[in-house]
Write a protein that holds these residues in place. Sequence first.
Motif, PDB file in Angstrom:
ATOM      1  N   ASN A 105       0.827  -1.206   0.000  1.00 33.34           N
ATOM      2  CA  ASN A 105       0.000   0.000   0.000  1.00 33.34           C
ATOM      3  C   ASN A 105       0.861   1.256   0.000  1.00 33.34           C
ATOM      4  O   ASN A 105       0.544   2.230  -0.662  1.00 33.34           O
ATOM      5  N   ALA A 106       1.959   1.230   0.721  1.00 32.85           N
ATOM      6  CA  ALA A 106       2.860   2.379   0.768  1.00 32.85           C
ATOM      7  C   ALA A 106       3.501   2.598  -0.598  1.00 32.85           C
ATOM      8  O   ALA A 106       3.650   3.741  -1.047  1.00 32.85           O
ATOM      9  N   ASP A 107       3.883   1.514  -1.275  1.00 32.00           N
ATOM     10  CA  ASP A 107       4.465   1.628  -2.610  1.00 32.00           C
ATOM     11  C   ASP A 107       3.475   2.208  -3.595  1.00 32.00           C
ATOM     12  O   ASP A 107       3.831   3.058  -4.411  1.00 32.00           O
ATOM     13  N   LEU A 108       2.210   1.782  -3.522  1.00 33.10           N
ATOM     14  CA  LEU A 108       1.182   2.300  -4.420  1.00 33.10           C
ATOM     15  C   LEU A 108       0.943   3.785  -4.165  1.00 33.10           C
ATOM     16  O   LEU A 108       0.841   4.574  -5.102  1.00 33.10           O
ATOM     17  N   THR A 109       0.906   4.176  -2.899  1.00 35.80           N
ATOM     18  CA  THR A 109       0.712   5.585  -2.556  1.00 35.80           C
ATOM     19  C   THR A 109       1.882   6.413  -3.032  1.00 35.80           C
ATOM     20  O   THR A 109       1.703   7.479  -3.627  1.00 35.80           O
ATOM     21  N   LEU A 110       3.099   5.941  -2.799  1.00 43.78           N
ATOM     22  CA  LEU A 110       4.294   6.660  -3.244  1.00 43.78           C
ATOM     23  C   LEU A 110       4.308   6.758  -4.755  1.00 43.78           C
ATOM     24  O   LEU A 110       4.613   7.814  -5.314  1.00 43.78           O
ATOM     25  N   ASN A 111       3.950   5.688  -5.438  1.00 44.42           N
ATOM     26  CA  ASN A 111       3.916   5.667  -6.890  1.00 44.42           C
ATOM     27  C   ASN A 111       2.916   6.681  -7.429  1.00 44.42           C
ATOM     28  O   ASN A 111       3.191   7.406  -8.375  1.00 44.42           O
ATOM     29  N   THR A 112       1.765   6.764  -6.810  1.00 44.14           N
ATOM     30  CA  THR A 112       0.737   7.701  -7.239  1.00 44.14           C
ATOM     31  C   THR A 112       1.202   9.139  -7.026  1.00 44.14           C
ATOM     32  O   THR A 112       0.969   9.995  -7.867  1.00 44.14           O
ATOM     33  N   GLU A 138      -3.865  11.491 -17.648  1.00 43.97           N
ATOM     34  CA  GLU A 138      -3.147  10.422 -18.340  1.00 43.97           C
ATOM     35  C   GLU A 138      -1.971   9.915 -17.504  1.00 43.97           C
ATOM     36  O   GLU A 138      -1.681   8.720 -17.503  1.00 43.97           O
ATOM     37  N   MET A 139      -1.311  10.805 -16.777  1.00 41.58           N
ATOM     38  CA  MET A 139      -0.205  10.377 -15.913  1.00 41.58           C
ATOM     39  C   MET A 139      -0.728   9.547 -14.741  1.00 41.58           C
ATOM     40  O   MET A 139      -0.069   8.585 -14.327  1.00 41.58           O
ATOM     41  N   MET A 140      -1.895   9.876 -14.223  1.00 43.61           N
ATOM     42  CA  MET A 140      -2.470   9.075 -13.142  1.00 43.61           C
ATOM     43  C   MET A 140      -2.894   7.697 -13.649  1.00 43.61           C
ATOM     44  O   MET A 140      -2.782   6.709 -12.932  1.00 43.61           O
ATOM     45  N   MET A 141      -3.363   7.640 -14.896  1.00 45.68           N
ATOM     46  CA  MET A 141      -3.675   6.329 -15.481  1.00 45.68           C
ATOM     47  C   MET A 141      -2.403   5.506 -15.610  1.00 45.68           C
ATOM     48  O   MET A 141      -2.406   4.303 -15.384  1.00 45.68           O
ATOM     49  N   ALA A 142      -1.303   6.154 -15.972  1.00 45.19           N
ATOM     50  CA  ALA A 142      -0.021   5.455 -16.069  1.00 45.19           C
ATOM     51  C   ALA A 142       0.423   4.966 -14.694  1.00 45.19           C
ATOM     52  O   ALA A 142       0.988   3.876 -14.569  1.00 45.19           O
ATOM     53  N   ALA A 143       0.169   5.743 -13.661  1.00 42.52           N
ATOM     54  CA  ALA A 143       0.563   5.357 -12.303  1.00 42.52           C
ATOM     55  C   ALA A 143      -0.157   4.098 -11.851  1.00 42.52           C
ATOM     56  O   ALA A 143       0.409   3.281 -11.123  1.00 42.52           O
TER      57      ALA A 143
END
Length: 120
Positions: free
Chosen positions: A24-31, A67-72
């Motif tokens: 979850n932390a990785d996904l949040t950091l990635n976003t 589009e960048m959030m879709m990429a994330a």
Amino acid sequence: MKKMIMMVVAMLSMTMTSFAENENADLTLNTEVYDMTVNLRKLAVALDMTSDQMESVGDIHRMFCAEMMMAAHANKDERTVLMDKAIKKDLRYMRYVLDQKQYHKYLMLLNTTLQNRGLK
């Protein structure tokens, strides 16, 4: 024996919880890294844009952020492809709206932002 089994089960459950928290932390950091929102007024001042340009750049930038959030949220394999497409599309539209001097400065700002976030 029963106490030992309970202790092993407890340790395994704590380990699994730790892994889930890391994901979850990785996904949040990635976003957060792919969140490209900027203050459009400051960008307008930096690029010395007209009011018509500000409106067009705002629309283009909102589309770029989406589009960048879709990429994330995409798979790791698709992420770079989607990010590259979003950047190319953004630059193509910005080149149409901005004059040469403004475009050059925008390109410099975008490259710096992408490098600082570790995306390029």
